[in-house]
Design an enzyme around this catalytic site. Structure first.
Site, short mmCIF file in Angstrom:
data_model
loop_
_atom_site.label_atom_id
_atom_site.label_comp_id
_atom_site.label_asym_id
_atom_site.label_seq_id
_atom_site.Cartn_x
_atom_site.Cartn_y
_atom_site.Cartn_z
N TYR A 181 0.84 -1.20 0.00
CA TYR A 181 0.00 0.00 0.00
C TYR A 181 0.87 1.25 0.00
CZ TYR A 181 -3.81 -3.17 1.04
OH TYR A 181 -4.74 -4.19 0.98
N GLU B 149 -1.25 -16.46 -10.88
CA GLU B 149 -0.31 -15.62 -11.63
C GLU B 149 1.12 -16.13 -11.49
OE1 GLU B 149 -0.88 -11.43 -10.93
OE2 GLU B 149 -3.01 -11.55 -11.40
N ASN C 154 -12.35 -0.81 -4.82
CA ASN C 154 -12.12 -1.02 -6.25
C ASN C 154 -13.28 -1.82 -6.83
OD1 ASN C 154 -11.13 -1.61 -8.82
ND2 ASN C 154 -9.78 -3.21 -8.07
N CYS D 77 -6.39 -5.31 -7.72
CA CYS D 77 -6.20 -4.96 -6.31
C CYS D 77 -5.68 -6.14 -5.51
CB CYS D 77 -7.49 -4.41 -5.71
SG CYS D 77 -8.93 -5.44 -5.95
#
Length: 164
Positions: free
Chosen positions: A98, A156, A121, A129
């Site tokens: 953050y 990912e 979001n 996010c």
């Protein structure tokens, strides 16, 4: 008017929401209705933006897509939009804190405000996010739940290891 369709995924059935301008929201199965306030939604089974968003999300979950190419219709404050746009700069398979996100938007002391904007979001996954983590790299709050966040990050990481 806003249109919606359901989209099955490994993290549950998502609700995709679009206007005639672009994708407005990707909502979680048990999303708090106060997190993203939208108003009434009409069925949008053949809405071209929703059809394309569902196709691209399927590609993402299959490990075949690392970025989205969709028109977006952001709905939020100027600060929120700035934070959400910064999410789009976090590369696939990487994370940012953050604090790093706050520095990236030129507001180094605003990490808590960045966290609050990140939590609202409306375009989860598309505006990633889930790639924002605590300062020590630990997983922190996520509208889809921490198990979903962990699954997205693991997806990912695995996809990044596959030969193209």
């Amino acid at each position: 008017m806003l249109f919606s369709i359901p989209c099955d995924s490994p993290v549950g059935t998502l609700t995709l929401v679009a206007s005639d301008v672009g994708l407005v929201a990707v909502l979680w199965p048990d999303d708090d209705p106060l997190r993203v306030r939208l108003g009434p939604l009409a069925a949008g089974g053949d809405h071209p933006i929703l059809v394309e968003a569902a196709r691209q999300l399927r590609g993402y979950f299959a490990g075949e897509r690392t970025a989205f190419d969709l028109p977006l219709d952001w709905r939020g404050t100027a600060f929120q939009k700035q934070v959400w746009a910064a999410l789009l700069t976090i590369p696939y398979g990487e994370t940012r804190s953050y604090g790093a996100l706050a520095r990236a938007i030129g507001r180094p002391a605003a990490s808590r405000a960045v966290g609050a904007a990140n939590g609202r979001n409306p375009l989860s996954i598309v505006a990633p996010c889930h790639r924002v983590v605590g300062s020590a790299g630990h997983l922190t709050g996520f509208a889809g739940g921490l198990p979903a966040k962990a699954l997205l990050l693991a997806l990912e990481r695995r996809a990044g290891e596959l030969p193209l």
